[in-house]
Design an enzyme around this catalytic site. Structure first.
Site, PDB file in Angstrom:
ATOM      1  N   TYR A 157      96.593  42.646  63.808  1.00  0.00           N
ATOM      2  CA  TYR A 157      96.101  41.068  64.616  1.00  0.00           C
ATOM      3  C   TYR A 157      96.954  40.431  64.818  1.00  0.00           C
ATOM      4  O   TYR A 157      97.614  39.679  65.807  1.00  0.00           O
ATOM      5  CB  TYR A 157      94.452  40.859  63.957  1.00  0.00           C
ATOM      6  CG  TYR A 157      93.973  39.418  64.681  1.00  0.00           C
ATOM      7  CD1 TYR A 157      93.406  39.590  66.130  1.00  0.00           C
ATOM      8  CD2 TYR A 157      94.533  38.110  63.941  1.00  0.00           C
ATOM      9  CE1 TYR A 157      92.758  38.194  66.304  1.00  0.00           C
ATOM     10  CE2 TYR A 157      93.436  36.988  64.356  1.00  0.00           C
ATOM     11  CZ  TYR A 157      93.164  36.896  65.875  1.00  0.00           C
ATOM     12  OH  TYR A 157      92.425  36.177  66.126  1.00  0.00           O
ATOM     13  N   ALA A 158      97.176  40.543  63.759  1.00  0.00           N
ATOM     14  CA  ALA A 158      98.452  39.043  63.508  1.00  0.00           C
ATOM     15  C   ALA A 158     100.116  39.626  64.094  1.00  0.00           C
ATOM     16  O   ALA A 158     100.144  38.591  64.674  1.00  0.00           O
ATOM     17  CB  ALA A 158      98.994  39.271  62.523  1.00  0.00           C
TER      18      ALA A 158
HETATM   19  N1  LIG Z   1      86.877  31.816  65.996  1.00  0.00           N
HETATM   20  C1  LIG Z   1      88.045  31.686  64.617  1.00  0.00           C
HETATM   21  O1  LIG Z   1      88.059  30.866  63.760  1.00  0.00           O
HETATM   22  C2  LIG Z   1      89.163  31.945  65.857  1.00  0.00           C
HETATM   23  C3  LIG Z   1      90.946  31.713  64.736  1.00  0.00           C
HETATM   24  C4  LIG Z   1      91.797  32.095  65.405  1.00  0.00           C
HETATM   25  C5  LIG Z   1      91.506  32.769  66.223  1.00  0.00           C
HETATM   26  N2  LIG Z   1      90.645  32.823  67.629  1.00  0.00           N
HETATM   27  C6  LIG Z   1      91.551  33.409  68.698  1.00  0.00           C
HETATM   28  O2  LIG Z   1      90.353  32.885  69.551  1.00  0.00           O
HETATM   29  C7  LIG Z   1      89.502  33.752  70.811  1.00  0.00           C
HETATM   30  C8  LIG Z   1      88.088  33.976  70.356  1.00  0.00           C
HETATM   31  O3  LIG Z   1      87.488  34.137  69.293  1.00  0.00           O
HETATM   32  P1  LIG Z   1      85.700  33.536  69.066  1.00  0.00           P
HETATM   33  O4  LIG Z   1      85.875  33.684  67.718  1.00  0.00           O
HETATM   34  O5  LIG Z   1      85.863  32.121  70.183  1.00  0.00           O
HETATM   35  O6  LIG Z   1      85.252  35.110  69.368  1.00  0.00           O
HETATM   36  P2  LIG Z   1      83.876  34.947  69.849  1.00  0.00           P
HETATM   37  O7  LIG Z   1      83.613  36.415  69.722  1.00  0.00           O
HETATM   38  O8  LIG Z   1      82.747  34.082  69.506  1.00  0.00           O
HETATM   39  O9  LIG Z   1      83.454  34.977  71.254  1.00  0.00           O
HETATM   40  C9  LIG Z   1      84.276  35.849  71.989  1.00  0.00           C
HETATM   41  C10 LIG Z   1      83.723  36.466  73.674  1.00  0.00           C
HETATM   42  O10 LIG Z   1      84.300  36.828  74.374  1.00  0.00           O
HETATM   43  C11 LIG Z   1      83.595  38.019  74.818  1.00  0.00           C
HETATM   44  N3  LIG Z   1      84.773  39.598  74.570  1.00  0.00           N
HETATM   45  C12 LIG Z   1      84.473  40.382  73.456  1.00  0.00           C
HETATM   46  N4  LIG Z   1      85.691  41.704  74.079  1.00  0.00           N
HETATM   47  C13 LIG Z   1      85.220  41.575  75.003  1.00  0.00           C
HETATM   48  C14 LIG Z   1      86.332  42.301  76.147  1.00  0.00           C
HETATM   49  N5  LIG Z   1      86.860  43.131  75.633  1.00  0.00           N
HETATM   50  N6  LIG Z   1      86.106  41.799  77.319  1.00  0.00           N
HETATM   51  C15 LIG Z   1      85.164  40.953  77.967  1.00  0.00           C
HETATM   52  N7  LIG Z   1      84.877  40.057  77.326  1.00  0.00           N
HETATM   53  C16 LIG Z   1      84.643  40.547  75.599  1.00  0.00           C
HETATM   54  C17 LIG Z   1      82.874  38.694  73.733  1.00  0.00           C
HETATM   55  O11 LIG Z   1      80.938  39.047  73.721  1.00  0.00           O
HETATM   56  C18 LIG Z   1      82.496  36.866  73.449  1.00  0.00           C
HETATM   57  O12 LIG Z   1      81.771  36.349  74.042  1.00  0.00           O
HETATM   58  C19 LIG Z   1      90.525  35.035  70.400  1.00  0.00           C
HETATM   59  O13 LIG Z   1      91.532  35.896  70.968  1.00  0.00           O
HETATM   60  C20 LIG Z   1      89.863  34.648  68.485  1.00  0.00           C
HETATM   61  O14 LIG Z   1      91.581  35.655  68.550  1.00  0.00           O
HETATM   62  C21 LIG Z   1      89.487  32.880  67.226  1.00  0.00           C
END
Ligand SMILES: NC(=O)c1ccc[n+]([C@@H]2O[C@H](COP(=O)([O-])OP(=O)(O)OC[C@H]3O[C@@H](n4cnc5c(N)ncnc54)[C@H](O)[C@@H]3O)[C@@H](O)[C@H]2O)c1
Length: 292
Positions: A160-161
């Site tokens: 991931y990183a």
């Molecule tokens: N939430 C955190 O703490 C955090 C921190 C750093 C980075 N991020 C990044 O932010 C982004 C969003 O994270 P989040 O926490 O909102 O995620 P989440 O899991 O809450 O939501 C992600 C959404 O994307 C959809 N999804 C997942 N896989 C999919 C796929 N293969 N095709 C289509 N849709 C798909 C899921 O169904 C969901 O609705 C990611 O790139 C994550 O790495 C999040």
């Protein structure tokens, strides 16, 4: 400067993973500012839910249910959005995710899945969107959702990183490659943010009532390491994405903006029991009991 400087009326935004969490918030914040929104989302009920919320704001919505890990699906979805709405102005490459395991224990299938989800989805969407933006002749804004883990070591999250670090440098590189087309490329890098994913809701329509609530110990751990003393909320990423999409950011490209409550700046300093900032070994040795 006047009060109408953020106006995305007439703009079309495409968001991957736009049905939940940060992606959903980006979709809704963009719609709040006047944009029409297309989302690609794996869970159909989430897709429908966001489309309804976008339409309730008086904007057009296009909901495409599909897997962003499949490059063909992503490319067709971007093309469909441009066909239906007649243009494409903003691409928010949001989809991504992680599971924790020491790198040497990861099966090849697992690390390839991380790469497909976090990197391939982005490459496919970007490659589909850029020619449409160029042909539109209005420039564009690409917003990559990376992570604080793209800028520091992340033990247990190696692939991931690596993907997020790759996205950071893809952001800078494409900012330079695409500058002469008026396409700006930036990233937002969250730290821990409250979303369905981080609160254990991986299925069905988004329903915060179903989220696991943090224990007091977890809240205290967050307070100690994040300078602003709390987890982020998804809308705090959505608002920065709106800024990057708007004319306010007309001279901003190639940047990685931490949306992390100050974690990146803190560089490993944490709060101790007395609310002093210390480096961790000191935090461990100077507990409440050991204070004078
Ligand atoms: N939430 C955190 O703490 C955090 C921190 C750093 C980075 N991020 C990044 O932010 C982004 C969003 O994270 P989040 O926490 O909102 O995620 P989440 O899991 O809450 O939501 C992600 C959404 O994307 C959809 N999804 C997942 N896989 C999919 C796929 N293969 N095709 C289509 N849709 C798909 C899921 O169904 C969901 O609705 C990611 O790139 C994550 O790495 C999040």
């Amino acid at each position: 400067m006047d009060g109408t400087v953020i106006d995305l009326t007439g703009k079309v935004v495409f968001v991957t993973g736009g049905g939940g969490g940060i992606g959903r918030s980006i979709a809704l914040c963009m719609a709040d500012m006047g944009a029409d929104v297309a989302i690609l989302e794996a869970i159909p009920e989430r897709c429908d839910q966001v489309a309804e919320l976008v339409e309730a704001r008086g904007r057009r919505a296009l909901c495409i249910a599909g897997n962003a890990m499949d490059a063909d699906v992503v490319q067709n979805a971007v093309a469909e959005a441009a066909r239906v709405f007649g243009r494409l102005d903003v691409l928010a490459n949001n989809v991504g995710g992680v599971s924790r395991r020491p790198f040497v224990d990861l099966a090849e299938k697992n690390w390839r899945r991380h790469i497909d989800l976090n990197l391939v989805s982005n490459l496919a969407a970007t490659q589909a969107a850029v020619p449409i933006m160029i042909e539109g002749g209005n420039g564009g804004s690409i917003i990559n959702v990376t992570s604080i883990e793209g800028s520091r070591a992340a033990p247990g999250y190696a692939v991931y990183a690596a993907c997020k670090a790759g996205l950071n440098n893809l952001t800078r590189t494409l900012a330079v490659e695409l500058a002469h087309h008026g396409i700006r490329v930036n990233a937002i890098a969250p730290d821990f943010t409250e979303t369905p994913g981080t609160r254990g809701q991986f299925a069905g329509p988004v329903d915060p009532a179903l989220w696991h609530r943090p224990t007091p110990q977890q809240e205290e751990a967050i307070r100690r390491r994040i300078p602003l003393g709390r987890a982020g909320i998804d809308e705090e990423c959505g608002r920065v994405a709106v800024f990057l999409a708007s004319e306010l950011a007309s001279y901003v490209t190639g940047t990685i903006i931490p949306v992390d409550g100050g974690t990146w700046a803190s560089g490993g300093w944490v709060r101790n029991d007395r609310d002093d900032w210390v480096l961790p070994p000191e935090a461990a040795s100077r507990t409440k009991e050991s204070q004078p």
